[in-house]
Design a protein around this motif. Sequence first.
Motif, short mmCIF file in Angstrom:
data_model
loop_
_atom_site.label_atom_id
_atom_site.label_comp_id
_atom_site.label_asym_id
_atom_site.label_seq_id
_atom_site.Cartn_x
_atom_site.Cartn_y
_atom_site.Cartn_z
N VAL A 148 0.84 -1.18 0.00
CA VAL A 148 0.00 0.00 0.00
C VAL A 148 0.88 1.24 0.00
O VAL A 148 2.08 1.18 0.30
N THR A 149 0.27 2.37 -0.34
CA THR A 149 0.95 3.67 -0.30
C THR A 149 0.41 4.46 0.87
O THR A 149 -0.81 4.67 0.97
N VAL A 150 1.30 4.88 1.76
CA VAL A 150 0.91 5.54 3.00
C VAL A 150 1.52 6.93 3.05
O VAL A 150 2.74 7.08 2.93
N ALA A 151 0.69 7.95 3.24
CA ALA A 151 1.17 9.32 3.45
C ALA A 151 1.34 9.54 4.95
O ALA A 151 0.45 9.20 5.73
N VAL A 152 2.49 10.08 5.35
CA VAL A 152 2.82 10.24 6.77
C VAL A 152 3.22 11.67 7.06
O VAL A 152 4.14 12.20 6.42
N THR A 169 10.56 -1.32 4.75
CA THR A 169 11.18 -2.65 4.76
C THR A 169 10.13 -3.74 4.62
O THR A 169 10.45 -4.87 4.21
N GLY A 170 8.87 -3.42 4.91
CA GLY A 170 7.78 -4.35 4.69
C GLY A 170 7.25 -4.35 3.27
O GLY A 170 6.28 -5.06 2.96
N GLY A 171 7.87 -3.55 2.39
CA GLY A 171 7.48 -3.53 0.98
C GLY A 171 6.48 -2.48 0.60
O GLY A 171 6.03 -2.42 -0.56
N HIS A 172 6.09 -1.61 1.54
CA HIS A 172 5.11 -0.57 1.26
C HIS A 172 5.81 0.72 0.83
O HIS A 172 7.00 0.92 1.08
N ARG A 173 5.06 1.60 0.20
CA ARG A 173 5.59 2.89 -0.20
C ARG A 173 5.15 3.95 0.79
O ARG A 173 3.97 3.98 1.19
N VAL A 174 6.06 4.81 1.20
CA VAL A 174 5.75 5.91 2.11
C VAL A 174 5.94 7.23 1.37
O VAL A 174 6.97 7.45 0.73
N ILE A 175 4.94 8.08 1.46
CA ILE A 175 5.05 9.46 0.97
C ILE A 175 5.09 10.37 2.20
O ILE A 175 4.12 10.43 2.96
N ARG A 176 6.21 11.04 2.40
CA ARG A 176 6.37 11.92 3.54
C ARG A 176 5.76 13.28 3.23
O ARG A 176 6.11 13.90 2.22
N LEU A 177 4.85 13.72 4.09
CA LEU A 177 4.25 15.05 3.94
C LEU A 177 5.10 16.01 4.76
O LEU A 177 5.16 15.91 5.99
N ARG A 185 10.00 11.95 -5.55
CA ARG A 185 8.62 11.49 -5.73
C ARG A 185 7.99 11.00 -4.44
O ARG A 185 6.78 10.82 -4.37
N ASP A 186 8.80 10.76 -3.40
CA ASP A 186 8.26 10.24 -2.15
C ASP A 186 8.11 11.31 -1.08
O ASP A 186 8.00 10.99 0.11
N GLU A 187 8.09 12.57 -1.50
CA GLU A 187 7.76 13.67 -0.60
C GLU A 187 6.74 14.58 -1.26
O GLU A 187 6.76 14.76 -2.49
N ARG A 188 5.84 15.14 -0.45
CA ARG A 188 4.91 16.16 -0.91
C ARG A 188 4.86 17.26 0.14
O ARG A 188 4.82 16.98 1.34
N ARG A 189 4.86 18.50 -0.33
CA ARG A 189 4.79 19.61 0.60
C ARG A 189 3.34 19.82 1.03
O ARG A 189 2.43 19.77 0.21
N TRP A 190 3.14 20.03 2.35
CA TRP A 190 1.79 20.31 2.82
C TRP A 190 1.80 21.51 3.75
O TRP A 190 2.75 21.76 4.48
N ASP A 191 0.75 22.26 3.69
CA ASP A 191 0.52 23.40 4.58
C ASP A 191 -0.49 22.95 5.62
O ASP A 191 -1.65 22.70 5.30
N PRO A 192 -0.08 22.81 6.89
CA PRO A 192 -1.01 22.30 7.91
C PRO A 192 -2.28 23.13 8.06
O PRO A 192 -3.32 22.60 8.44
N GLY A 193 -2.20 24.42 7.74
CA GLY A 193 -3.37 25.26 7.86
C GLY A 193 -4.30 25.17 6.67
O GLY A 193 -5.53 25.34 6.82
N ALA A 194 -3.75 24.88 5.50
CA ALA A 194 -4.57 24.83 4.28
C ALA A 194 -3.95 23.84 3.30
O ALA A 194 -3.36 24.23 2.29
N PRO A 195 -4.05 22.54 3.57
CA PRO A 195 -3.45 21.55 2.66
C PRO A 195 -4.13 21.57 1.30
O PRO A 195 -5.33 21.79 1.20
#
Length: 448
Positions: A148-152, A169-177, A185-195
């Motif tokens: 699965v793909t998990v945003a964190v 390591t479990g084979g999943h994809r992580v997208i760091r916010l 490709r595994d990071e996305r910028r987020w604004d906590p006040g207005a994502p």
Amino acid sequence: MVFRYSSVVPAPRDEVFDWHTRPGALARLAPPWHPVRPLTETGSLRDGTAVLGLPGGVRWVAAHLPERYDPPRRFADRLVSRPLAPLLSWTHVHDFAVEADDATLVTDRIATTLPNTLLRPMFVYRHAQLADDLAAGARARAWHDTPVTVAVTGASGLVGRNLCALLTTGGHRVIRLVRRTAHGRDERRWDPGAPAADLLDGVDAVVHLAGEPLFGRFTEAHRAALRDSRVGPTRALAEVAAGAADGPRVFVTASAIGYYGPTRGDEVLTEDSPRGDGFLADLVADWESAARPSAEAGLRCVQVRTGIVQTPAGGVLGLQYPLFAAGLGGRIGDGRQWLSWIGVDDLADVYVRAVLDGGLAGPVNAVAPNPVRGAEHARVLAATLRRPAPLPVPAFGPALLLGRQGAEEVALADQRVAPERLRSAGHTFRYPRLDGALAHLFGRHRPA
């Protein structure tokens, strides 16, 4: 000198070797008591390079050796960075031999000038961590057998670093916010006040960990920062998750056992117990309610009510460790208060289960099944470190750091919390008892 350490891992050799090739492996094997942090993982066990950060800005650069690369039997690396390499020899050979169809003999051989006494705890930890992670991965596949793909959010924090590495390591994809400029490709910028409305497109699950650290004097400004960093951003992220056309089906948020209030005594607290009193109880209730837009949109929502996380890499134990290691530790207050704790790896397992197990929803107490009193925690920690604990910390001590309210609601909180929903689900804890958890976290052989 050549140091050698071997153990049998109950998993097939190909699986054990492949685990080492995945992002996060270096982070999962880094001993938490070491002042060393992975900065760059290798892209290839054949000829890549890994970089570790040491205190003072010193970097440990390990180059993998193509002439010793023989998958799935072996890989090796050598320390090459200055100023360390001219002063310290280090060549590390990782061997994997078939012990049985479902068992692998893992052997680490290190040619080095470092003494064995420094190396042994590190490899006791690494081998136990490898075996535990592979077992946790097998349990996770029973809940969901495809990646699965998990945003964190909060991926760089203490819990986030461990969770992200366990997922990858479990084979999943992580997208760091992240709040800075995103890289790759595994990071996305987020604004906590207005994502952004498309922030969670293509994501299967969200794990929301971000928030102002709890520790600090409970001044008006600190209380406001705790609230503002949790309630509003959680609601905004939940609304984006609810409205995403190709978005998550699972929304997992951090929470805390502060929900139950600080003075519950011997009462056993389950997820169905009533909310307590105090600032943290009010904050946690509002924090959990902020995820309601996702639940109303039909997403499966889980609130992970976390106890006192055990790891020398940070948190309460990170503060206690130097004192206890110096023989200057002791219980806090009278030591009679219940301390509901959880090992950092067990907490990561709970988050993985929250993401993958479709039967888990609502508040979940992320605590070990055997809470201890404060005096027992101090005794076990001192025994693990083989140090005396002669100096009790009077009740006014935590108030000097946290203020009166912070001391009452955090350091001296008396909460006997039970992981009832996890127990009902048949959850397996790596470390159900404190002595085993602390033994692992400090590289000791675990008690039988």
